[in-house]
Motif scaffolding. Sequence first.
Motif: not given
Length: 95
Positions: A71-95
């Motif tokens: 469970s921890f391993s699967a969670f970290v995989d999805v957490l990594t994906l979400a974090t990389k998405t924010i790093e790539e597209f989230g800077q200065g993006m209006k939500l």
Amino acid sequence: MATTPHAQSQWEFSCDLEVDFGSEENASIVYAALAVDKELQPDKIRRLMTVSDGKLSVHFEATEARILRASFSAFVDVLTLATKTIEEFGQGMKL
């Protein structure tokens, strides 16, 4: 003479994870993305997530070490994906 087994907690294994996202907004975005992904075996693993001061805190409890690890391993995989998405597209993006 009858004996009774020593009562043990069902949730014998646990693990904590804290990730500092640097902002409440980013931590809340990741929380919202991960909160919809429920555990497949809630009778064997449970997860509690909170956001505070720009940090996502996660507490896992499980009945078996192998279930906690999976469970921890699967969670970290999805957490990594979400974090990389924010790093790539989230800077200065209006939500």
